[in-house]
Motif scaffolding. Sequence first.
Motif, PDB file in Angstrom:
ATOM      1  N   LYS A  71       8.380   1.474  -3.445  1.00 28.15           N
ATOM      2  CA  LYS A  71       8.423   1.319  -1.985  1.00 28.15           C
ATOM      3  C   LYS A  71       7.389   2.192  -1.292  1.00 28.15           C
ATOM      4  CE  LYS A  71      11.881  -1.247  -2.975  1.00 28.15           C
ATOM      5  NZ  LYS A  71      12.185  -0.782  -4.345  1.00 28.15           N
ATOM      6  N   VAL A  72       6.970   3.269  -1.951  1.00 27.05           N
ATOM      7  CA  VAL A  72       5.870   4.069  -1.400  1.00 27.05           C
ATOM      8  C   VAL A  72       4.606   3.226  -1.376  1.00 27.05           C
ATOM      9  CG1 VAL A  72       4.473   6.131  -1.710  1.00 27.05           C
ATOM     10  CG2 VAL A  72       6.921   6.232  -2.164  1.00 27.05           C
ATOM     11  N   GLY A  73       4.392   2.442  -2.440  1.00 22.85           N
ATOM     12  CA  GLY A  73       3.256   1.535  -2.453  1.00 22.85           C
ATOM     13  C   GLY A  73       3.370   0.459  -1.390  1.00 22.85           C
ATOM     14  N   VAL A  74       4.577  -0.095  -1.201  1.00 24.15           N
ATOM     15  CA  VAL A  74       4.785  -1.099  -0.153  1.00 24.15           C
ATOM     16  C   VAL A  74       4.511  -0.499   1.222  1.00 24.15           C
ATOM     17  CG1 VAL A  74       6.520  -2.554   0.983  1.00 24.15           C
ATOM     18  CG2 VAL A  74       6.443  -2.428  -1.515  1.00 24.15           C
ATOM     19  N   TYR A  75       4.986   0.727   1.437  1.00 25.25           N
ATOM     20  CA  TYR A  75       4.744   1.415   2.713  1.00 25.25           C
ATOM     21  C   TYR A  75       3.239   1.570   2.967  1.00 25.25           C
ATOM     22  CZ  TYR A  75       4.595   5.283   6.080  1.00 25.25           C
ATOM     23  OH  TYR A  75       4.327   6.091   7.170  1.00 25.25           O
ATOM     24  N   ALA A  76       2.488   1.930   1.922  1.00 27.87           N
ATOM     25  CA  ALA A  76       1.043   2.083   2.074  1.00 27.87           C
ATOM     26  C   ALA A  76       0.393   0.747   2.434  1.00 27.87           C
ATOM     27  CB  ALA A  76       0.439   2.647   0.789  1.00 27.87           C
ATOM     28  N   ILE A  77       0.887  -0.346   1.855  1.00 24.66           N
ATOM     29  CA  ILE A  77       0.358  -1.672   2.195  1.00 24.66           C
ATOM     30  C   ILE A  77       0.647  -1.997   3.653  1.00 24.66           C
ATOM     31  CG2 ILE A  77       0.595  -4.145   1.740  1.00 24.66           C
ATOM     32  CD1 ILE A  77       1.063  -3.459  -1.191  1.00 24.66           C
ATOM     33  N   VAL A  78       1.856  -1.660   4.126  1.00 20.72           N
ATOM     34  CA  VAL A  78       2.192  -1.889   5.539  1.00 20.72           C
ATOM     35  C   VAL A  78       1.209  -1.165   6.446  1.00 20.72           C
ATOM     36  CG1 VAL A  78       3.911  -1.484   7.337  1.00 20.72           C
ATOM     37  CG2 VAL A  78       4.640  -2.307   5.096  1.00 20.72           C
ATOM     38  N   ARG A  79       0.941   0.101   6.148  1.00 22.96           N
ATOM     39  CA  ARG A  79       0.024   0.883   6.976  1.00 22.96           C
ATOM     40  C   ARG A  79      -1.392   0.289   6.950  1.00 22.96           C
ATOM     41  NH1 ARG A  79       2.911   3.238  10.649  1.00 22.96           N
ATOM     42  NH2 ARG A  79       4.224   4.938   9.929  1.00 22.96           N
ATOM     43  N   ALA A  80      -1.862  -0.066   5.767  1.00 20.01           N
ATOM     44  CA  ALA A  80      -3.210  -0.625   5.672  1.00 20.01           C
ATOM     45  C   ALA A  80      -3.300  -1.953   6.416  1.00 20.01           C
ATOM     46  CB  ALA A  80      -3.599  -0.808   4.201  1.00 20.01           C
ATOM     47  N   HIS A  81      -2.290  -2.784   6.250  1.00 22.22           N
ATOM     48  CA  HIS A  81      -2.298  -4.124   6.842  1.00 22.22           C
ATOM     49  C   HIS A  81      -2.222  -4.081   8.359  1.00 22.22           C
ATOM     50  CE1 HIS A  81      -0.420  -7.958   8.163  1.00 22.22           C
ATOM     51  NE2 HIS A  81      -1.194  -8.489   7.227  1.00 22.22           N
ATOM     52  N   SER A  82      -1.417  -3.190   8.903  1.00 22.80           N
ATOM     53  CA  SER A  82      -1.171  -3.193  10.343  1.00 22.80           C
ATOM     54  C   SER A  82      -2.057  -2.219  11.109  1.00 22.80           C
ATOM     55  CB  SER A  82       0.298  -2.845  10.624  1.00 22.80           C
ATOM     56  OG  SER A  82       0.624  -1.567  10.090  1.00 22.80           O
ATOM     57  N   LEU A  83      -2.292  -1.028  10.546  1.00 21.65           N
ATOM     58  CA  LEU A  83      -3.027   0.006  11.271  1.00 21.65           C
ATOM     59  C   LEU A  83      -4.530  -0.097  11.066  1.00 21.65           C
ATOM     60  CD1 LEU A  83      -2.942   2.601  13.004  1.00 21.65           C
ATOM     61  CD2 LEU A  83      -2.686   3.902  10.866  1.00 21.65           C
ATOM     62  N   TYR A 132      12.234  17.302 -10.116  1.00 17.54           N
ATOM     63  CA  TYR A 132      12.845  16.350  -9.184  1.00 17.54           C
ATOM     64  C   TYR A 132      12.540  16.733  -7.743  1.00 17.54           C
ATOM     65  CZ  TYR A 132      16.473  13.212  -7.360  1.00 17.54           C
ATOM     66  OH  TYR A 132      17.145  12.220  -6.692  1.00 17.54           O
ATOM     67  N   LEU A 133      12.567  18.017  -7.442  1.00 17.48           N
ATOM     68  CA  LEU A 133      12.235  18.476  -6.091  1.00 17.48           C
ATOM     69  C   LEU A 133      10.767  18.230  -5.754  1.00 17.48           C
ATOM     70  CD1 LEU A 133      14.310  21.778  -5.942  1.00 17.48           C
ATOM     71  CD2 LEU A 133      14.627  19.764  -4.498  1.00 17.48           C
ATOM     72  N   ILE A 134       9.893  18.388  -6.729  1.00 18.70           N
ATOM     73  CA  ILE A 134       8.475  18.085  -6.495  1.00 18.70           C
ATOM     74  C   ILE A 134       8.307  16.592  -6.219  1.00 18.70           C
ATOM     75  CG2 ILE A 134       6.199  18.016  -7.596  1.00 18.70           C
ATOM     76  CD1 ILE A 134       6.994  20.611  -9.053  1.00 18.70           C
ATOM     77  N   LEU A 135       9.027  15.775  -6.964  1.00 20.18           N
ATOM     78  CA  LEU A 135       9.005  14.336  -6.704  1.00 20.18           C
ATOM     79  C   LEU A 135       9.478  14.034  -5.278  1.00 20.18           C
ATOM     80  CD1 LEU A 135       8.740  11.452  -8.218  1.00 20.18           C
ATOM     81  CD2 LEU A 135      11.225  11.550  -8.241  1.00 20.18           C
ATOM     82  N   THR A 136      10.535  14.705  -4.859  1.00 18.84           N
ATOM     83  CA  THR A 136      11.060  14.524  -3.503  1.00 18.84           C
ATOM     84  C   THR A 136      10.002  14.884  -2.462  1.00 18.84           C
ATOM     85  OG1 THR A 136      13.310  15.038  -4.245  1.00 18.84           O
ATOM     86  CG2 THR A 136      12.862  15.242  -1.893  1.00 18.84           C
ATOM     87  N   ALA A 137       9.321  16.003  -2.661  1.00 19.00           N
ATOM     88  CA  ALA A 137       8.275  16.420  -1.725  1.00 19.00           C
ATOM     89  C   ALA A 137       7.149  15.389  -1.674  1.00 19.00           C
ATOM     90  CB  ALA A 137       7.728  17.784  -2.124  1.00 19.00           C
ATOM     91  N   GLY A 138       6.774  14.846  -2.832  1.00 19.42           N
ATOM     92  CA  GLY A 138       5.717  13.850  -2.863  1.00 19.42           C
ATOM     93  C   GLY A 138       6.091  12.580  -2.128  1.00 19.42           C
ATOM     94  N   VAL A 139       7.341  12.120  -2.313  1.00 18.75           N
ATOM     95  CA  VAL A 139       7.809  10.917  -1.625  1.00 18.75           C
ATOM     96  C   VAL A 139       7.791  11.133  -0.112  1.00 18.75           C
ATOM     97  CG1 VAL A 139       9.833   9.460  -1.203  1.00 18.75           C
ATOM     98  CG2 VAL A 139       9.199  10.059  -3.548  1.00 18.75           C
ATOM     99  N   CYS A 140       8.347  12.254   0.332  1.00 22.88           N
ATOM    100  CA  CYS A 140       8.413  12.527   1.773  1.00 22.88           C
ATOM    101  C   CYS A 140       7.021  12.676   2.378  1.00 22.88           C
ATOM    102  CB  CYS A 140       9.243  13.784   2.030  1.00 22.88           C
ATOM    103  SG  CYS A 140      10.998  13.614   1.619  1.00 22.88           S
TER     104      CYS A 140
END
Length: 540
Positions: free
Chosen positions: A266-278, A130-138
């Motif tokens: 939501k990590v995938g959604v965040y990546a789409i935001v970055r690709a779309h805008s940046l 679970y902690l590894i998952l947390t590190a990956g998300v962050c």
Amino acid sequence: MIPQASWIGVLIVLPTLAPMLGAALTLLRGRSPNFQRPVTVGAITIALVASAMMLYLTSVHGTFAVNIGGWGGRDGGDSPLGITLVVDRLAALMLVVSTTVLLCVVVYAIGQGIRDGTTEQPVSIFLPTYLILTAGVCNAFLAGDLFNLYVSFEVLLAASFVLLTLGASAERVRAGASYVMVSMVSSLIFLAGIAFAYTTTGTLNLAEMAVRLDDVPDGTRNALYAVLLVAFGIKAAVFPLSTWLPDSYPTAPAPVTAVFAGLLTKVGVYAIVRAHSLLFPGGTMDTVLMIAGLLTMLVGIFGAIAQADIKRLLSFTLVSHIGYMIFGIAVGSVESTSAAIYYVAHHILVQTTLFLVVGLIERQAGSSSLRRLGGLIASPLLAVLFLIPALNLGGIPPFSGFLGKVALLEAGAAQGSVLSWVLIAGSVITSLLTLYVMARIWTKGFWRARADAPEGEMAASTPSALVEEGTDVLIHDREDVGRMPVTMVVPTAAMVACGIALTVWAGPIFEFTGSAAHAVLDRADYIGAVLGGSTGEGAP
């Protein structure tokens, strides 16, 4: 006054470093749960505190970046060489919401006893994973280059596979295998996109790439964008790349399903935001995104209507509401992006809460199937814990779900295109149908007598606390049906309170998401912080 670079560097690293160190410590002391639990809670708390501090600093000073390892620029220049971590208002908000959810869910999991269905599960491995998952998300929210983002996704994949298959039942292994196969395909597509991006621009740093892509021919840019969108769309469960999700999530233990449903897409959604805008501003794929958003909404909610199990039903609503976020991203205005960011925060909190409540329902009634449930209204606390997030997800005013949807609809109407009006209609239909499926759970699970359920006679042979107060019941090797431990109820109530807080302080939060959206679309803040030095102050 701008904070010192060294302190900013520590803060940016902490949300990833603290969980990783915690994972190492808890793995070394795998046979000592009394050691594992406080270390896990402490590591995630440190990540939350650091994230909250970054939220404040970015709201005042803008974007900050740090290059890990002490590397300077290439050939004496300013271009960063090494692992770049970047925190702006969007990343900071995602970190705060995510670490809040991760902290509440791990407390819930500890209260549950972590195991869910059998005494043979390797409980000692849960908290380190679970902690590894947390590190990956962050780390995914902080990644300033494509390869580091890829590594974050792979960390998530490795940890999530372990959590999905915890207990090694045939159903969980089957679902986990399907999940891994889909994730591996996504990873291969992402790797192809990384190779394509490096060949095209000569860098994987997002800020450098954003600058260099301006000089790349449109056909090449669009091809690269399409490859990355497919990879991120699978992660975000955007239709037609979403069919894997409803079969994967419902088989896992309640805490695992909750954190997966709330965060991983939501990590995938965040990546789409970055690709779309940046990386690819200009709206070249906006029509494709809008159509995908509409289909994601409708296909997801129609799938939810057909479900009899609450976990599967909620998994389909999870898919459908991803469509709202894609809608906001595709419109591409400051207002729509602000509304999408607000809706992401809302959905993380509400969807996680509902899955935690399902875990409580399973504790009370021994099942999550609507064909077996009934009479849950006999537990008023459980009823309240379900009703508030259910109304919120359905978009009933004045909850945050209503506010986020209204903001999205207003942004779509302001754009004024025919497709945006079609999306507005689809959004309204999806919201009404979401309310309908929530009402089904409420009427069948809570108000109906359990004896009237189609399979109520099966439930009657396994009484719960609603039938026999205080009786210990054994179901599938579990002696915990009918009990709702305080350490499960309190984090669930805390999540409900967070959802309400998003409503109460909607005004200031929308102001923050508006400034975050402006910085995301403007790009100068992000690019200046990364290419202007190891740390920097962005535009106010």
